[in-house]
Design a protein around this motif. Structure first.
Motif, PDB file in Angstrom:
ATOM      1  N   SER A  25      75.762  18.949  19.121  1.00 30.64           N
ATOM      2  CA  SER A  25      76.189  18.648  20.701  1.00 30.64           C
ATOM      3  C   SER A  25      76.072  17.264  21.162  1.00 30.64           C
ATOM      4  N   ARG A  26      75.685  16.338  19.975  1.00 28.48           N
ATOM      5  CA  ARG A  26      75.632  15.052  20.478  1.00 28.48           C
ATOM      6  C   ARG A  26      74.734  14.792  21.800  1.00 28.48           C
ATOM      7  N   VAL A  27      73.694  15.357  21.733  1.00 27.28           N
ATOM      8  CA  VAL A  27      72.671  15.616  22.891  1.00 27.28           C
ATOM      9  C   VAL A  27      73.492  16.030  24.096  1.00 27.28           C
ATOM     10  N   PHE A  28      73.978  17.150  23.882  1.00 29.80           N
ATOM     11  CA  PHE A  28      74.757  17.663  25.094  1.00 29.80           C
ATOM     12  C   PHE A  28      75.929  17.075  25.427  1.00 29.80           C
ATOM     13  N   THR A  29      76.613  16.192  24.829  1.00 34.77           N
ATOM     14  CA  THR A  29      77.847  15.666  25.331  1.00 34.77           C
ATOM     15  C   THR A  29      79.162  15.957  24.582  1.00 34.77           C
ATOM     16  N   ASN A  30      78.971  17.001  23.478  1.00 37.74           N
ATOM     17  CA  ASN A  30      80.113  17.441  22.927  1.00 37.74           C
ATOM     18  C   ASN A  30      80.644  18.535  23.710  1.00 37.74           C
ATOM     19  N   ASP A  31      81.899  18.297  24.427  1.00 34.91           N
ATOM     20  CA  ASP A  31      82.471  19.485  25.081  1.00 34.91           C
ATOM     21  C   ASP A  31      83.176  20.284  24.247  1.00 34.91           C
ATOM     22  N   ALA A  32      83.336  20.157  23.169  1.00 36.12           N
ATOM     23  CA  ALA A  32      84.205  21.086  22.317  1.00 36.12           C
ATOM     24  C   ALA A  32      83.406  22.257  22.229  1.00 36.12           C
ATOM     25  N   ILE A  33      82.145  22.209  21.838  1.00 36.27           N
ATOM     26  CA  ILE A  33      81.003  23.219  21.829  1.00 36.27           C
ATOM     27  C   ILE A  33      81.176  24.345  22.991  1.00 36.27           C
ATOM     28  N   MET A  41      77.323  29.148  24.546  1.00 39.51           N
ATOM     29  CA  MET A  41      77.107  27.804  24.155  1.00 39.51           C
ATOM     30  C   MET A  41      77.526  26.461  25.625  1.00 39.51           C
ATOM     31  N   SER A  42      77.273  26.879  26.704  1.00 42.48           N
ATOM     32  CA  SER A  42      77.372  26.008  27.843  1.00 42.48           C
ATOM     33  C   SER A  42      76.184  25.231  27.558  1.00 42.48           C
ATOM     34  N   ASN A  43      76.028  24.000  28.210  1.00 43.37           N
ATOM     35  CA  ASN A  43      74.933  23.142  27.992  1.00 43.37           C
ATOM     36  C   ASN A  43      73.814  23.786  28.495  1.00 43.37           C
ATOM     37  N   PHE A  44      73.733  24.787  29.464  1.00 40.26           N
ATOM     38  CA  PHE A  44      72.539  25.621  29.621  1.00 40.26           C
ATOM     39  C   PHE A  44      72.182  26.395  28.514  1.00 40.26           C
ATOM     40  N   GLY A  45      73.181  27.088  27.892  1.00 35.68           N
ATOM     41  CA  GLY A  45      72.735  27.736  26.859  1.00 35.68           C
ATOM     42  C   GLY A  45      72.358  27.033  25.650  1.00 35.68           C
ATOM     43  N   LEU A  46      72.874  25.818  25.340  1.00 32.06           N
ATOM     44  CA  LEU A  46      72.231  25.070  24.293  1.00 32.06           C
ATOM     45  C   LEU A  46      70.965  24.514  24.764  1.00 32.06           C
ATOM     46  N   PHE A 102      82.171  18.238  14.467  1.00 32.43           N
ATOM     47  CA  PHE A 102      80.841  18.838  14.635  1.00 32.43           C
ATOM     48  C   PHE A 102      80.894  19.810  15.295  1.00 32.43           C
ATOM     49  N   ALA A 103      81.781  20.413  16.519  1.00 28.72           N
ATOM     50  CA  ALA A 103      81.782  21.617  16.819  1.00 28.72           C
ATOM     51  C   ALA A 103      82.258  22.738  15.702  1.00 28.72           C
ATOM     52  N   GLY A 104      83.400  22.310  14.905  1.00 34.31           N
ATOM     53  CA  GLY A 104      83.500  23.286  13.911  1.00 34.31           C
ATOM     54  C   GLY A 104      82.531  23.612  12.913  1.00 34.31           C
ATOM     55  N   ILE A 105      81.963  22.600  12.642  1.00 34.95           N
ATOM     56  CA  ILE A 105      80.620  22.822  11.546  1.00 34.95           C
ATOM     57  C   ILE A 105      79.727  23.765  12.353  1.00 34.95           C
ATOM     58  N   PHE A 106      79.169  23.357  13.477  1.00 30.10           N
ATOM     59  CA  PHE A 106      78.160  24.009  14.417  1.00 30.10           C
ATOM     60  C   PHE A 106      78.472  25.633  14.368  1.00 30.10           C
ATOM     61  N   TYR A 107      79.986  26.012  14.672  1.00 28.89           N
ATOM     62  CA  TYR A 107      80.272  27.343  14.657  1.00 28.89           C
ATOM     63  C   TYR A 107      80.479  27.861  13.292  1.00 28.89           C
ATOM     64  N   SER A 108      80.465  27.190  12.342  1.00 29.97           N
ATOM     65  CA  SER A 108      80.633  27.721  10.929  1.00 29.97           C
ATOM     66  C   SER A 108      79.151  28.260  10.507  1.00 29.97           C
TER      67      SER A 108
END
Length: 137
Positions: A25-33, A41-46, A102-108
């Motif tokens: 999430s790049r310390v909660f800055t990756n909006d794609a997630i 996967m909102s920032n709260f969820g993360l 990064f978001a793609g890898i995260f969801y994978s």
């Protein structure tokens, strides 16, 4: 049951939750997630995933019967595995990769990671031995 294996498993789960979320999430800055799954996967969820990681880390150093706690952790992981499976069946992973690597890898990987730790926590629950309790005299 090997207490070092259990402690290390809880630490590994903590590191995956905390480190994985902060990294991808790049310390909660990756909006794609957030955009790919704005509910789970909102920032709260993360942030709550990080908090679960802190709970795993704390549990790693408890010298007591962890079966009940491991059962709760297994159920928590099951919820994320189901959420991931539903997300995967209704969304395009390719579109997430197009938006952000990064978001793609995260969801994978997040659902597979949660499945592995769900099985670990279920194993701790199923094979754990209760701590002998002595009544005070």
């Amino acid at each position: 049951m090997n207490s070092n294996l259990i402690r290390n498993g809880f630490i590994a789960a903590a590191l995956m939750n905390i480190g994985g979320v902060l990294f991808f999430s790049r310390v909660f800055t990756n909006d794609a997630i957030n955009q790919a799954d704005p509910v789970v996967m909102s920032n709260f969820g993360l942030l709550m995933i990080v908090v679960w990681g802190l709970a795993y880390l704390g549990a790693a150093f408890i010298k007591a019967d962890l079966r009940g706690l491991a059962a709760a952790f297994a159920i928590e992981k099951l919820v994320y595995v189901v959420a991931w499976g539903l997300w995967m069946s209704n969304h395009s992973l390719g579109l997430v990769y197009e938006q952000d690597l990064f978001a793609g890898i995260f969801y994978s990987i997040y659902g597979l990671n949660d499945l592995a730790f769900m099985l670990f926590f279920a194993w701790v629950f199923m094979t754990g031995k209760p701590v002998e309790r002595h009544e005070p005299r």
